[in-house]
Structures are given as C-alpha cells and as structure tokens.
Scaffold this motif. Structure first.
Motif, PDB file in Angstrom:
ATOM      1  N   ASP A  56      26.155   8.278   5.451  1.00 34.34           N
ATOM      2  CA  ASP A  56      27.100   7.264   5.911  1.00 34.34           C
ATOM      3  C   ASP A  56      28.517   7.553   5.418  1.00 34.34           C
ATOM      4  O   ASP A  56      29.493   7.303   6.137  1.00 34.34           O
ATOM      5  N   LEU A  59      29.936  10.241   7.720  1.00 31.75           N
ATOM      6  CA  LEU A  59      30.238   9.714   9.043  1.00 31.75           C
ATOM      7  C   LEU A  59      31.455   8.792   9.027  1.00 31.75           C
ATOM      8  O   LEU A  59      32.205   8.725  10.013  1.00 31.75           O
ATOM      9  N   ASP A  78      18.221  13.552  14.616  1.00 29.70           N
ATOM     10  CA  ASP A  78      18.711  12.277  14.091  1.00 29.70           C
ATOM     11  C   ASP A  78      20.133  12.407  13.551  1.00 29.70           C
ATOM     12  O   ASP A  78      21.013  11.603  13.887  1.00 29.70           O
ATOM     13  N   TYR A  79      20.371  13.441  12.728  1.00 23.83           N
ATOM     14  CA  TYR A  79      21.698  13.592  12.116  1.00 23.83           C
ATOM     15  C   TYR A  79      22.759  13.948  13.158  1.00 23.83           C
ATOM     16  O   TYR A  79      23.888  13.433  13.117  1.00 23.83           O
ATOM     17  N   LYS A  81      22.697  13.216  16.334  1.00 21.64           N
ATOM     18  CA  LYS A  81      22.922  12.031  17.165  1.00 21.64           C
ATOM     19  C   LYS A  81      23.845  11.039  16.457  1.00 21.64           C
ATOM     20  O   LYS A  81      24.797  10.506  17.063  1.00 21.64           O
ATOM     21  N   GLN A  82      23.587  10.803  15.171  1.00 17.22           N
ATOM     22  CA  GLN A  82      24.442   9.882  14.413  1.00 17.22           C
ATOM     23  C   GLN A  82      25.878  10.402  14.352  1.00 17.22           C
ATOM     24  O   GLN A  82      26.836   9.629  14.445  1.00 17.22           O
ATOM     25  N   LEU A  85      27.571   9.868  17.737  1.00 11.24           N
ATOM     26  CA  LEU A  85      27.863   8.447  17.933  1.00 11.24           C
ATOM     27  C   LEU A  85      29.009   7.976  17.046  1.00 11.24           C
ATOM     28  O   LEU A  85      29.696   6.996  17.375  1.00 11.24           O
ATOM     29  N   ALA A  86      29.220   8.693  15.936  1.00 12.81           N
ATOM     30  CA  ALA A  86      30.324   8.357  15.040  1.00 12.81           C
ATOM     31  C   ALA A  86      31.637   8.994  15.489  1.00 12.81           C
ATOM     32  O   ALA A  86      32.667   8.858  14.812  1.00 12.81           O
TER      33      ALA A  86
END
Length: 347
Positions: A56, A59, A78-79, A81-82, A85-86
């Motif tokens: 976090d 990001l 997962d990482y 994608k995050q 999206l950030a």
C-alpha cells in the motif's frame, strides 16, 4: 531528461541482479525504492532510496511512476492489477501470470486504464538468441524443417528457496524457465497450430515439475522446446535445420553470471561471449557449401530498458507487449493439459 521514478516489489536476486543495476545505469530511470518485507537490504547498495514496509505504501507514493512486479509468479496477477488500478505503469517478471485468463485480464485492464504494461522477457536480449535470430532472419538456412530450443541444467538438488519447491500455481520449471524458451520460439516462428507435451518431475522428493518436452506443430515444420535438470553434458541449446543448412549454438550469454558476480553493466562494452562459444553454420550460400563459426552478437539487457523508457516516455513501441505473454501462457496451459491427458492439443 525526465526520469521514470521506479519501485521494485522485492529486493532479492532479481531486483538486485536484473533490475537495479540497469535502472542505475540508464539516465532515464530513477530507482525510488523497494518493498522489503523482512530483510532490509536495499540500503546496503542504494542508501538514499526508500524501503517500503507494505505494498500500500508503494501504491500510494505519488512519486512512483513505474512498478516492477518481481515477486513469486503466483503473486504477479494480484500485484500487477493493484498497480494498474492505482494508476501506475507496470513491468511484470516472467511468468507473466499463472493462467492465460489472468494474462488477458491484465492486458485488457492496462488498455482500459491507459497505463503502460510490459513483460520482462529479458532473454530476447541474450547474445546467443540474438545471434540465432539474426541467422534465422537472413534466411540462409532455407525453409525451416525443424528446430529445438533447450534450457537445460545439471542440478539434482531441490532449491533452497521454498516457494520454488512448494506445489503452487506458479511453481515448477515450466513456469520458471519455460517462458524464456517458449517466448523465443514464438518470436522466431509465431504461434503454432497445435502442440503435444510431456511434463514431469525427475528429482528425488520433488513435488513440482522439473522436466518438460513440448513439440509445437506448424504447417510445414516442427519446433521442440525442452528443459531438464539432469543434463551434465548439454547439447547445443539452439538447433535449427533448414532445407539448405543447419545452425547450432550453445547457450553462452554471460550477463547473468557477470551480474551475480557483482559486475556493473555498461552501455557498450557488455554482454560479449567468449569466442569459443560461437555457433556453427553449415549451409549453402550462392551455390557453395559453407561451414564456418559465426561470431556471436553482443547481448545487453540495457536495450530492453531503453525500449521501455521510449515506450513509457516517448510513445515508442512496447518492448514485450502483454499480448505476447498471453500467447506464452496459452502454450503453457495447453502443455499442462496435453501432458495430463496425453493428447494432442489444437488451438
């Protein structure tokens, strides 16, 4: 020059060896820091950068423009994608994801979010492969009849890295070394019509695959990609046979060994193989039979980062588009299915 502020998602071997030295060398990148979960090591090499305690934090850092996802394969989707999206641009290590569906989702998300997404298929910039591609592109072997690409080792012992030996969606040699040589086959020959594969475990107490043999079927030729941990005396890693002649080349790129030894990469004088590793060309040129050793072209991962810089900052071409990695994942999935069902898979 406006630099690309870059963060790594780990500072283990890949971060220390394959990424940080080139981020430091290239004037268009600035290494901002790395996410370090337990061992705090990045300050030993780069004392002025950040050591993030959580994803976090990475990001949320407004400085960070590019995130390099260099964590175990099962975390890539997962990482990445995050990160997309950030609002970050993303470079993902191989294997890109654990499934083709995940790969397609990341590709589509990058397009929707207008972020830059690329994949670290660095072996395209190996000296041995660049030489093979040069011979292939010159068409001096005639129409290809068959080809083989091997990534073999002699290493009967289980890895000391637990994530490599625990059965998971991202473990095993097919998703470790497989993406390298599958990608190289696709770069040379394109996507096949079908395949047949055998994937198995050969080391004592191994619970993950450590051997594979995949035959890619094309209309007029066949390509074999293979990896084994029990090859003490290796064959040439690249074998191309055409209707005019053959080219044989060992796996000789020196970059990984030099980086692991602590050598710093350079823009020019880097990635040169010793002469004794040159490939053998035996073909016909202008009606004359020719057999000669071919000097190996220079390899340099710096050129990947130069293309990445141009892609992110100058709207240049993507060095390794996500769609290429989607195709690699489709080959891997089909190989698993073929091995499990002992059937020929048609695309």
């Amino acid at each position: 020059m406006q630099k690309i502020a870059t963060a790594l998602l780990s500072y283990g071997m890949s971060g220390k060896v394959f990424h940080a030295p080139f981020l430091e060398l290239h004037p268009g990148f600035e290494l901002i820091g790395a996410w370090e979960r337990s061992k705090k090591k990045i300050h030993e090499d780069y004392p002025l950068v950040k050591s993030y305690g959580t994803l976090d934090e990475v990001l949320a850092d407004p400085e960070v423009e590019l995130i390099i996802v260099n964590t175990p394969t099962e975390t890539h989707f997962d990482y990445a994608k995050q990160a997309l999206l950030a609002g970050k641009n993303v470079l993902v290590e191989k294997a890109f994801t654990t499934t083709a569906a995940e790969a397609e989702e990341l590709r589509d998300l990058a397009i929707e979010s207008k972020r830059k997404l690329t994949v670290f298929q660095n072996r395209r910039w190996d000296s041995d492969f660049k030489t093979v591609k040069d011979i292939f592109d010159k068409q001096i072997l005639g129409s290809i009849v068959e080809a083989e690409i091997h990534f073999d080792r002699f290493n009967p012992n289980l890895s000391a890295k637990p994530h490599k030996e625990v059965k998971s969606p991202g473990s095993g040699v097919l998703k470790d070394l497989g993406p390298h040589i599958i990608d190289q086959a696709l770069v040379l020959f394109g996507f096949p019509d079908s395949l047949f594969a055998d994937v198995r475990s050969t080391r004592q107490n191994s619970v993950v695959d450590d051997w594979f043999d995949i035959t890619l079927f094309y209309d007029t030729f066949r390509v074999r990609v293979k990896s084994s941990y029990f090859v003490r005396e290796p064959l040439p890693s690249y074998i191309l046979h055409g209707k005019k002649g053959s080219f044989l080349k060992s796996r000789g790129d020196v970059q990984e060994d030099d980086l692991k030894a602590g050598k710093k990469p350079m823009v020019t004088d880097w990635g040169k193989e010793p002469e004794f590793r040159s490939g053998v060309l035996h073909t016909e040129i202008e009606g004359l039979e020719v057999r000669e050793h071919v000097p190996t072209l220079q390899g340099n991962y710096y050129h990947f980062f130069e293309e990445l810089f141009q892609y992110v900052k100058k709207s240049g071409k993507n060095p390794v588009p996500a769609d290429d990695a989607v195709k690699t994942m489709k080959i891997i999935e089909a190989a698993i299915e073929s091995s499990e069902t002992k059937t020929h898979i048609t695309f």
